[in-house]
Design an enzyme around this catalytic site. Structure first.
Site, mmCIF file in Angstrom:
data_model
loop_
_atom_site.group_PDB
_atom_site.id
_atom_site.type_symbol
_atom_site.label_atom_id
_atom_site.label_comp_id
_atom_site.label_asym_id
_atom_site.label_seq_id
_atom_site.Cartn_x
_atom_site.Cartn_y
_atom_site.Cartn_z
ATOM 1 N N HIS A 161 0.861 -6.122 4.961
ATOM 2 C CA HIS A 161 1.716 -6.223 3.772
ATOM 3 C C HIS A 161 0.955 -6.784 2.567
ATOM 4 O O HIS A 161 1.510 -6.828 1.470
ATOM 5 C CB HIS A 161 2.929 -7.119 4.047
ATOM 6 C CG HIS A 161 3.858 -6.574 5.086
ATOM 7 N ND1 HIS A 161 4.364 -5.298 5.018
ATOM 8 C CD2 HIS A 161 4.365 -7.123 6.220
ATOM 9 C CE1 HIS A 161 5.137 -5.084 6.074
ATOM 10 N NE2 HIS A 161 5.149 -6.170 6.817
ATOM 11 N N ASP A 198 2.918 -0.755 13.552
ATOM 12 C CA ASP A 198 3.797 -1.907 13.405
ATOM 13 C C ASP A 198 5.170 -1.384 12.985
ATOM 14 O O ASP A 198 5.279 -0.327 12.374
ATOM 15 C CB ASP A 198 3.224 -2.827 12.318
ATOM 16 C CG ASP A 198 3.963 -4.138 12.171
ATOM 17 O OD1 ASP A 198 3.520 -5.141 12.749
ATOM 18 O OD2 ASP A 198 4.996 -4.152 11.462
ATOM 19 N N HIS A 200 7.029 -2.295 10.706
ATOM 20 C CA HIS A 200 7.227 -2.347 9.253
ATOM 21 C C HIS A 200 6.221 -1.456 8.535
ATOM 22 O O HIS A 200 5.095 -1.277 9.003
ATOM 23 C CB HIS A 200 7.076 -3.791 8.752
ATOM 24 C CG HIS A 200 8.060 -4.742 9.349
ATOM 25 N ND1 HIS A 200 7.869 -5.331 10.587
ATOM 26 C CD2 HIS A 200 9.243 -5.203 8.881
ATOM 27 C CE1 HIS A 200 8.896 -6.115 10.856
ATOM 28 N NE2 HIS A 200 9.748 -6.047 9.847
ATOM 29 N N ASP A 278 6.215 -5.707 17.168
ATOM 30 C CA ASP A 278 7.578 -5.917 16.681
ATOM 31 C C ASP A 278 8.441 -4.669 16.879
ATOM 32 O O ASP A 278 9.611 -4.646 16.493
ATOM 33 C CB ASP A 278 7.599 -6.355 15.212
ATOM 34 C CG ASP A 278 6.713 -5.523 14.315
ATOM 35 O OD1 ASP A 278 6.141 -4.516 14.794
ATOM 36 O OD2 ASP A 278 6.563 -5.872 13.132
#
Length: 351
Positions: A161, A198, A200, A278
């Site tokens: 991120h 991931d 996200h 995740d």
């Protein structure tokens, strides 16, 4: 006083190259080591306050403990990385951004540590940012080891991120962008594929490589959760958007399809695999429903993708917000070893 030197100013790309060439993050690793990178400094702990945070801040150490206990890893065989220096970080980040990280408030926003009023800034710098810089060093070194040995695993990193000018979502430094720029210069790599699995969206590296055709991005993520970065999505070469509640079979089927498309559309010299856990069923932030066996199958598919084409690959562990994540990652690495996709070189006679 103005300089009397007649030397021309150094442009941005030349300065970046000079910083990479003078870095100490690449070093020769003895043959007694395996390409598994870890430092006890990765783990975050200060006065128990880390227990208030959803992230398992000792996940990285727990992964190694499981691997050692199961007899698949010898601690002395792992590689200790060097902490990324300011000059190393300036390869991607600006002076302004790095200066902003000296603010407790900004670090709290990026990493979502507990309220900084009860944590002295010096402690945040030492106990949060220092471990992150060690993990950055590990990610950068992982590319070199992968090129030399075919694969590498940094038991840490994957701060997808964070971009050159902005952090977020527990990510303070752009290790993925950094390791790719180092590979361009030090490894003579010209084509890199990022496989980001991931849960996200990897908006950080997507921003950093938005206009760089040397980098192909395959990103499979839950489209209904953070970061919802619609601008960064434009830079994804291959976008696979999932919905909350996606289960193991559908997840793996979509991955098979995505890898086949990637295989036909880009011929990388290096694969960066961002292997967040995740995606696991029960993860409070990922909101997908992939089983532990599904994670092992996922990682195996990605390693096979690279192995079948003889492409060096390195894996970063990225997100995963349950205490069970460390065990799942360790089991997946064990599965990769059993399938001969990695070689942990366990000494003879060790069970």
């Amino acid at each position: 006083m103005a300089s009397s030197s007649s030397e021309p100013p150094v442009d941005g790309e030349s300065l970046r190259r000079n910083r990479i060439l003078s870095s100490k993050l690449y070093f020769d690793v003895p043959p007694s080591k395996v390409p598994v990178i870890y430092s006890s400094s990765y783990d975050i702990a200060f006065l128990g306050i880390e227990k208030l945070h959803p992230f398992d801040s000792s996940k990285w150490g727990h992964i190694c403990q499981f691997l050692i206990k199961e007899g698949f890893l010898v601690k002395s065989q792992t590689v200790e990385p060097v902490e990324a220096s300011k000059d190393d970080l300036l390869v991607v980040h600006s002076e302004l951004y790095l200066s902003s990280l000296q603010s407790s408030t900004n670090v709290a926003i990026i990493t979502e540590v507990p309220p900084v009023a009860i944590i002295p800034n010096c402690l945040v710098q030492k106990k949060v940012l220092y471990p992150f810089r060690k993990q950055v060093g590990g990610s950068i070194l992982a590319a070199k080891l992968a090129k030399e040995q075919g694969w590498a695993i940094n038991i840490g990193g994957g701060f997808h991120h964070c971009s050159a000018e902005k952090g977020g979502g527990f990510c303070a430094y752009a290790d993925i962008s950094l390791c790719i720029h180092f590979a361009f210069v030090r490894l003579n790599i010209t084509r890199v594929m990022i496989i980001d699995l991931d849960a996200h969206q990897g908006n950080g590296h997507e921003k950093d490589f938005s206009n760089d055709r040397r980098v192909y991005i395959l990103d499979m993520y839950n489209s209904g959760i953070y970061p919802l970065d619609y601008e960064a999505k434009r830079s994804i070469d291959q976008k696979v958007e999932l919905v909350s509640g996606t289960q193991t079979k559908e997840y793996l089927d979509k991955l098979d399809e995505a890898l086949e498309v990637a295989r036909n559309n880009f011929n990388p010299e290096l694969v960066v695999y961002n292997a967040g856990t995740d995606v696991l069923d029960g993860d409070p932030l990922g909101r997908l429903k992939v089983s532990p066996d599904g994670v092992a199958a996922r990682d195996e598919k990605v390693f096979r993708f690279a192995r079948e084409r003889n492409i060096p690959l390195f894996m970063l562990t990225s997100g995963g917000y349950m205490k069970s994540s460390a065990r799942v990652i360790a089991d997946s690495i064990i599965n990769l070893s059993k399938k001969n996709l990695i070689d942990l070189k366990v000494p003879l006679g060790r069970n």
